[in-house]
Enzyme design. Structure first.
Site, PDB file in Angstrom:
ATOM      1  N   SER A 131       0.688  -1.240   0.171  1.00 49.25           N
ATOM      2  CA  SER A 131       0.037   0.230  -0.029  1.00 49.25           C
ATOM      3  C   SER A 131       0.871   1.316   0.036  1.00 49.25           C
ATOM      4  O   SER A 131       1.619   1.467  -1.005  1.00 49.25           O
ATOM      5  CB  SER A 131      -0.997   0.009   1.194  1.00 49.25           C
ATOM      6  OG  SER A 131      -2.163   0.837   0.891  1.00 49.25           O
TER       7      SER A 131
ATOM      8  N   ASP B 244      -9.663  -6.757  -3.459  1.00 49.12           N
ATOM      9  CA  ASP B 244      -9.090  -5.164  -2.793  1.00 49.12           C
ATOM     10  C   ASP B 244     -10.270  -4.291  -2.840  1.00 49.12           C
ATOM     11  O   ASP B 244     -10.845  -3.713  -3.883  1.00 49.12           O
ATOM     12  CB  ASP B 244      -7.893  -4.736  -3.250  1.00 49.12           C
ATOM     13  CG  ASP B 244      -7.198  -3.712  -2.470  1.00 49.12           C
ATOM     14  OD1 ASP B 244      -7.797  -3.007  -1.807  1.00 49.12           O
ATOM     15  OD2 ASP B 244      -5.852  -3.966  -2.797  1.00 49.12           O
TER      16      ASP B 244
ATOM     17  N   HIS C 145      -7.273  -6.383   0.675  1.00 47.58           N
ATOM     18  CA  HIS C 145      -6.148  -5.379   0.563  1.00 47.58           C
ATOM     19  C   HIS C 145      -4.781  -5.835   1.271  1.00 47.58           C
ATOM     20  O   HIS C 145      -3.695  -5.391   0.930  1.00 47.58           O
ATOM     21  CB  HIS C 145      -6.360  -3.899   1.415  1.00 47.58           C
ATOM     22  CG  HIS C 145      -5.784  -2.845   0.761  1.00 47.58           C
ATOM     23  ND1 HIS C 145      -5.093  -2.496  -0.250  1.00 47.58           N
ATOM     24  CD2 HIS C 145      -4.982  -2.138   1.813  1.00 47.58           C
ATOM     25  CE1 HIS C 145      -4.202  -1.593  -0.282  1.00 47.58           C
ATOM     26  NE2 HIS C 145      -4.157  -1.133   1.175  1.00 47.58           N
TER      27      HIS C 145
END
Length: 314
Positions: A100, A234, A262
């Site tokens: 991320s 996600d 995610h």
């Protein structure tokens, strides 16, 4: 299942205390967590990876057990911080793995310090497209700090955290990420953590989405092995960004893990560890050549960067 406990070590660099976990032996894998998380996000895969590698999993500044000062929270600042941590630990080169927001830091680290980067793996990474969850964009809005101050009062916070963890444990599609979201929400009870996270997000996201991009520099990955891993479910950064990665860096390997959200390294840790191990074992570490880097920079990308991809990262 209770996450494995790993001894947290500390170093003070530039006057700021930094927390990290370092286990295993062998080639070094640097694991960079995402926004509002800490090294424990990697707990499900650390021990498996440590059977073959030296695993270094820091708490980025402003996160976890690291200090939360008024400081530089840009991706460039974080890349510098990782370079300094590696230098103090006597580590010369790493395979950098970023999840991320940590993916944005990984890309910046590889760009700033190619001589210290053997490979790069991006996991549900920022930097590959403008879209991002509205919850992330909300952090940049006026009043966020004050609102979270109310929402993290003990009674309200306990109810919210318990509710999210209950939903995360339910066998429902798309809810597995809520366990990690609950931990992030709980961390916001610390006003220093809220202030740091807000500063991080403001550096990379505005009301339209992600600001910082790897698109204009993706051609540099020609000189470095790159892998991209995403979860098919996600809800934070769309899985379509994995396709963006494939078009930006055609030589990169792309893996979409079915059923993962995610946090694919938490949803399917065995699969994730196998993908990372295969990536390291089947690719040759990049060897930095100033002459080659100069040629790539001088020649630029083979084709103009698409404007669709030119507004990315976080």
């Amino acid at each position: 299942m209770t996450a494995p406990h790993h001894e947290v070590q500390h170093l003070t660099i530039h006057g700021h205390r930094r927390a990290f976990v370092k286990v295993g032996a062998g080639p070094v894998v640097l694991l960079l967590h995402g926004l509002g998380c800490d090294h424990t996000t990697w707990s499900p895969v650390i021990d498996t990876l440590a059977e073959r590698y030296t695993v270094l999993a820091p708490d980025l500044l402003g996160h976890g057990a690291s200090d939360k000062p008024r400081a530089d929270y840009s991706v460039g600042g974080y890349a510098n911080g990782m370079r300094d941590l590696l230098t103090v630990l006597g580590i010369d080169k790493v395979t950098v793995v970023g999840h991320s927001f940590g993916g944005g830091v990984a890309m910046q680290f590889a760009y700033q310090f190619p001589e210290r980067t053997e490979r790069m793996m991006l996991v549900a990474s920022g930097g590959l497209g403008p879209e991002v969850s509205p919850a992330i964009r909300a952090i940049t809005t006026p009043g966020f700090h004050q609102l979270m101050g109310v929402l993290t009062l003990p009674g309200v916070r306990h109810v919210g955290v318990a509710g999210m963890r209950t939903l995360a444990a339910a066998p429902l599609p798309g809810t597995s990420d809520l366990a990690e979201v609950a931990d992030i929400y709980d961390s916001f009870k610390d006003p220093r953590a809220r202030a740091a996270i807000r500063q991080v997000v403001r550096a990379v996201v505005d009301w339209r989405g992600q600001l910082v991009t790897m698109a204009d520099r993706a051609y540099l990955t020609e000189a470095m092995p790159m892998s991209v891993v995403w979860g098919s479910h996600d809800r934070v950064i769309p899985v379509s960004h994995a396709d963006n990665a494939a078009s930006l860096a055609p030589k990169a390997s792309v893996e979409v893990i079915a059923g993962a959200g995610h946090f694919p390294h938490k949803d399917h840790p065995e699969r994730f560890a196998a993908i990372l191990d295969d990536f390291v074992r089947t690719t040759r570490p990049a060897v930095y050549s100033r002459a080659r880097w100069r040629r790539l920079l001088a020649n630029g990308p083979a084709a103009p960067v698409s404007p669709v991809h030119a507004v990315a990262t976080a």
